[in-house]
Design an enzyme around this catalytic site. Sequence first.
Site, PDB file in Angstrom:
ATOM      1  N   ARG A  47      11.300 112.307  -4.243  1.00 14.78           N
ATOM      2  CA  ARG A  47      11.261 112.417  -2.777  1.00 14.78           C
ATOM      3  C   ARG A  47      12.587 111.941  -2.210  1.00 14.78           C
ATOM      4  O   ARG A  47      13.042 110.844  -2.535  1.00 14.78           O
ATOM      5  CB  ARG A  47      10.121 111.587  -2.175  1.00 14.78           C
ATOM      6  CG  ARG A  47       9.715 112.039  -0.753  1.00 14.78           C
ATOM      7  CD  ARG A  47       8.723 111.092  -0.098  1.00 14.78           C
ATOM      8  NE  ARG A  47       9.345 109.828   0.177  1.00 14.78           N
ATOM      9  CZ  ARG A  47       8.735 108.636   0.084  1.00 14.78           C
ATOM     10  NH1 ARG A  47       7.471 108.554  -0.269  1.00 14.78           N
ATOM     11  NH2 ARG A  47       9.386 107.530   0.347  1.00 14.78           N
ATOM     12  N   GLU A  80      17.442 107.371   1.087  1.00 12.78           N
ATOM     13  CA  GLU A  80      17.477 107.124  -0.360  1.00 12.78           C
ATOM     14  C   GLU A  80      16.824 108.283  -1.099  1.00 12.78           C
ATOM     15  O   GLU A  80      16.065 109.061  -0.520  1.00 12.78           O
ATOM     16  CB  GLU A  80      16.786 105.811  -0.736  1.00 12.78           C
ATOM     17  CG  GLU A  80      15.310 105.802  -0.518  1.00 12.78           C
ATOM     18  CD  GLU A  80      14.576 104.718  -1.307  1.00 12.78           C
ATOM     19  OE1 GLU A  80      15.106 104.195  -2.306  1.00 12.78           O
ATOM     20  OE2 GLU A  80      13.449 104.403  -0.917  1.00 12.78           O
ATOM     21  N   ASN A  84      14.322 108.982  -4.215  1.00 12.57           N
ATOM     22  CA  ASN A  84      13.327 108.272  -5.034  1.00 12.57           C
ATOM     23  C   ASN A  84      12.969 109.091  -6.268  1.00 12.57           C
ATOM     24  O   ASN A  84      12.603 110.263  -6.145  1.00 12.57           O
ATOM     25  CB  ASN A  84      12.056 108.049  -4.221  1.00 12.57           C
ATOM     26  CG  ASN A  84      12.310 107.239  -2.965  1.00 12.57           C
ATOM     27  OD1 ASN A  84      12.449 106.021  -3.016  1.00 12.57           O
ATOM     28  ND2 ASN A  84      12.395 107.910  -1.820  1.00 12.57           N
ATOM     29  N   SER A 141       5.233 108.238  -2.962  1.00  9.15           N
ATOM     30  CA  SER A 141       3.883 108.183  -2.411  1.00  9.15           C
ATOM     31  C   SER A 141       3.752 108.967  -1.111  1.00  9.15           C
ATOM     32  O   SER A 141       4.727 109.482  -0.579  1.00  9.15           O
ATOM     33  CB  SER A 141       3.476 106.726  -2.205  1.00  9.15           C
ATOM     34  OG  SER A 141       4.372 106.105  -1.327  1.00  9.15           O
ATOM     35  N   LYS A 195      19.909 102.429  -6.578  1.00  7.49           N
ATOM     36  CA  LYS A 195      20.688 102.487  -5.332  1.00  7.49           C
ATOM     37  C   LYS A 195      22.188 102.600  -5.634  1.00  7.49           C
ATOM     38  O   LYS A 195      22.941 103.246  -4.908  1.00  7.49           O
ATOM     39  CB  LYS A 195      20.413 101.233  -4.497  1.00  7.49           C
ATOM     40  CG  LYS A 195      18.932 101.060  -4.135  1.00  7.49           C
ATOM     41  CD  LYS A 195      18.654 101.493  -2.730  1.00  7.49           C
ATOM     42  CE  LYS A 195      17.281 101.273  -2.177  1.00  7.49           C
ATOM     43  NZ  LYS A 195      16.084 101.386  -2.935  1.00  7.49           N
ATOM     44  N   LYS A 226      21.558  96.571   0.381  1.00  7.87           N
ATOM     45  CA  LYS A 226      20.414  96.919  -0.469  1.00  7.87           C
ATOM     46  C   LYS A 226      20.598  96.443  -1.913  1.00  7.87           C
ATOM     47  O   LYS A 226      21.617  96.729  -2.525  1.00  7.87           O
ATOM     48  CB  LYS A 226      20.205  98.441  -0.489  1.00  7.87           C
ATOM     49  CG  LYS A 226      19.926  99.048   0.868  1.00  7.87           C
ATOM     50  CD  LYS A 226      19.560 100.525   0.739  1.00  7.87           C
ATOM     51  CE  LYS A 226      19.301 101.145   2.085  1.00  7.87           C
ATOM     52  NZ  LYS A 226      18.880 102.557   1.965  1.00  7.87           N
ATOM     53  N   GLU A 255      12.983  98.899  -5.458  1.00  9.05           N
ATOM     54  CA  GLU A 255      12.224  99.960  -4.805  1.00  9.05           C
ATOM     55  C   GLU A 255      10.987  99.352  -4.156  1.00  9.05           C
ATOM     56  O   GLU A 255      10.553  98.285  -4.545  1.00  9.05           O
ATOM     57  CB  GLU A 255      11.749 100.994  -5.833  1.00  9.05           C
ATOM     58  CG  GLU A 255      12.832 101.693  -6.598  1.00  9.05           C
ATOM     59  CD  GLU A 255      13.796 102.434  -5.703  1.00  9.05           C
ATOM     60  OE1 GLU A 255      13.342 103.013  -4.710  1.00  9.05           O
ATOM     61  OE2 GLU A 255      15.003 102.404  -5.988  1.00  9.05           O
ATOM     62  N   GLY A 256      10.434 100.090  -3.211  1.00  5.30           N
ATOM     63  CA  GLY A 256       9.095  99.747  -2.751  1.00  5.30           C
ATOM     64  C   GLY A 256       9.032  99.001  -1.435  1.00  5.30           C
ATOM     65  O   GLY A 256       7.962  98.615  -0.987  1.00  5.30           O
ATOM     66  N   ARG A 316       7.083 109.705   8.093  1.00  4.61           N
ATOM     67  CA  ARG A 316       6.596 108.338   8.312  1.00  4.61           C
ATOM     68  C   ARG A 316       7.269 107.811   9.562  1.00  4.61           C
ATOM     69  O   ARG A 316       8.459 108.044   9.757  1.00  4.61           O
ATOM     70  CB  ARG A 316       7.038 107.437   7.156  1.00  4.61           C
ATOM     71  CG  ARG A 316       6.008 107.220   6.103  1.00  4.61           C
ATOM     72  CD  ARG A 316       6.550 106.318   5.016  1.00  4.61           C
ATOM     73  NE  ARG A 316       7.908 106.698   4.617  1.00  4.61           N
ATOM     74  CZ  ARG A 316       8.658 105.986   3.791  1.00  4.61           C
ATOM     75  NH1 ARG A 316       8.214 104.853   3.309  1.00  4.61           N
ATOM     76  NH2 ARG A 316       9.858 106.396   3.462  1.00  4.61           N
TER      77      ARG A 316
HETATM   78  P1  ADP Z   1      13.088 101.055  -0.584  1.00  8.27           P
HETATM   79  O1  ADP Z   1      13.517 101.462  -1.947  1.00  8.27           O
HETATM   80  O2  ADP Z   1      12.653  99.651  -0.504  1.00  8.27           O
HETATM   81  O3  ADP Z   1      12.130 102.041   0.012  1.00  8.27           O
HETATM   82  P2  ADP Z   1      15.017 102.095   1.347  1.00  8.27           P
HETATM   83  O4  ADP Z   1      16.421 102.333   1.011  1.00  8.27           O
HETATM   84  O5  ADP Z   1      14.165 103.291   1.510  1.00  8.27           O
HETATM   85  O6  ADP Z   1      14.428 101.072   0.291  1.00  8.27           O
HETATM   86  O7  ADP Z   1      14.943 101.245   2.679  1.00  8.27           O
HETATM   87  C1  ADP Z   1      13.717 100.841   3.258  1.00  8.27           C
HETATM   88  C2  ADP Z   1      13.647 101.179   4.734  1.00  8.27           C
HETATM   89  O8  ADP Z   1      14.759 100.603   5.430  1.00  8.27           O
HETATM   90  C3  ADP Z   1      13.754 102.670   5.035  1.00  8.27           C
HETATM   91  O9  ADP Z   1      12.492 103.282   4.938  1.00  8.27           O
HETATM   92  C4  ADP Z   1      14.319 102.669   6.455  1.00  8.27           C
HETATM   93  O10 ADP Z   1      13.291 102.456   7.401  1.00  8.27           O
HETATM   94  C5  ADP Z   1      15.230 101.455   6.449  1.00  8.27           C
HETATM   95  N1  ADP Z   1      16.617 101.883   6.111  1.00  8.27           N
HETATM   96  C6  ADP Z   1      17.167 101.916   4.889  1.00  8.27           C
HETATM   97  N2  ADP Z   1      18.438 102.370   4.916  1.00  8.27           N
HETATM   98  C7  ADP Z   1      18.717 102.620   6.201  1.00  8.27           C
HETATM   99  C8  ADP Z   1      19.868 103.115   6.896  1.00  8.27           C
HETATM  100  N3  ADP Z   1      21.004 103.411   6.248  1.00  8.27           N
HETATM  101  N4  ADP Z   1      19.783 103.267   8.239  1.00  8.27           N
HETATM  102  C9  ADP Z   1      18.638 102.968   8.907  1.00  8.27           C
HETATM  103  N5  ADP Z   1      17.529 102.507   8.318  1.00  8.27           N
HETATM  104  C10 ADP Z   1      17.544 102.319   6.972  1.00  8.27           C
HETATM  105 MG    MG Z   2      12.412 103.913   0.681  1.00  8.63          MG
END
Ligand code: ADP
Ligand code: MG
Length: 464
Positions: free
Chosen positions: A98, A116, A118, A123, A294, A354, A358-359, A440
């Site tokens: 995803r 990101e 995945n 999910s 990442k 970051k 994950e998660g 979402r």
């Molecule tokens: P995880 O692997 O924990 O899901 P993500 O990279 O998806 O990590 O980050 C989690 C959440 O943080 C995302 O669903 C989003 O809401 C917010 N987020 C992450 N990166 C960004 C970004 N570059 N700009 C704005 N919001 C972000």
């Molecule tokens: Mg995420």
Amino acid sequence: MMYPPNFKSYGASSAPITLFPTPFPKQAFSNANDVQVLFNELYINLVTKHKVWLVDILKDLSTFDADFTGKLFETYLKALEQSPGGKFIQPLSLGLFRSDYMIDSRGDVPEIKQIEFNTVSVSFGGLSTKVGQLHNYLNKTGLYDNTYSFPYYSEEEVPVSDSINLLASGLAEADSKYREAQEEPAATTVLFVVQANERNCFDQRHIEYSLLNNHGIRSVRVSLENIQSQLTQTNNKLYIKETMDEISVVYYRSGYSPSDYESNPELTWSARLFLETSAAIKCPSLLTQLSGAKKIQQILTSPEYIQKFLPLIAEDDLKKLLSTFVTIYPLDNSPQGKLAKKLAFEEPERFVLKPQREGGGNNIYKENIPAFLQNLKEEEWDAYILMELIDAPTHKNKIIRNDEIYNEDIISELGIFGTILFSEETGVVISNKNAGWLLRSKFSSSNEGGVAAGFGCVDNVYLY
Ligand code: ADP
Ligand code: MG
């Protein structure tokens, strides 16, 4: 549906959802769908055609994040070592991926920017279909129009994601290839590796029901802790002990976070190794899971790397892919890394930091970044990436959560699902497809949007 925190198994409740679909630009939605198969191929090419490069990076990452990335990588090496001639018994590998985006509306036209990619345990493909159906029901019954009871949206404006069936088809295709390769094909079962107290199990159940109803394929749910007591191997083939049903595909909806191994690290990590060395097709394999780090995502924002890993990519496609990236910096001693180390302290409000996790719930945002970094040794910064924040537009909607309705400004994140079945040995792609989407949404005041974590809700697109 979803289980609430501290649930009893009979006490399911409604998942947090929006009452209305949320506006999403049609062109951006279509671009996100267009690039999915390119992203699928890009990531599996790392695993198949650039293994040495990938393994080199993972080796480095393992030293910075020994506890988790290191354990996954070590398990991969052990699995390889245990395989005859250093070659995995099962060459085929399945990815249910995803790719997540937010809308960047700074330019003339709203563009998707990738949050990101995945590669493990993606999910909400199940709940996405359901919320799409709910919004369609409310629309068709006229409940959105309190004057005339006409449908408020046209049908093309509120499409329903077919992710339940498309993700199940991905698993079914792998199951069928598994059976084709057997001398005496027997009926096979798909193994769902799940968390012991999974609150989001209904999301997964929809995929199980689709597997059974559309493909006649049964599935079983087993936690990592119970793998070795409930499964056995004969000539590397994986069977359920009790019934001696043969497992064709090992589908992970667990195993992506350190907490999935915490209850009994020895048992759970050895379960992972046990599954990895079996003849079943893994979804994903350890290396495929690790390709979603990442750090890899950060490296892939460079056009040179994209061209290296997708050498046959058309000019137009390359442009489309690149247009989805925001700047992501390493925090190492490269020139880019040195710049990032400065920016993290001077303009932290522009960034999210970051770790290799994950998660949800792991990132560090804006003004919290400097103090967080100061608390680490500088050598440890290498394990993090510094990403530009995407300033997504807000929309009004009503969020229904537990017994309450919130009238809120929300921010949405679009996820596009994809399935890819490939040979990890030769790099041949057997099938590469889109598999629906997920929208979402979260309160605009919250940094993260985890639905199970309570910050977000399942939504659907209204295309305009
Ligand atoms: P995880 O692997 O924990 O899901 P993500 O990279 O998806 O990590 O980050 C989690 C959440 O943080 C995302 O669903 C989003 O809401 C917010 N987020 C992450 N990166 C960004 C970004 N570059 N700009 C704005 N919001 C972000
Ligand atoms: Mg995420």
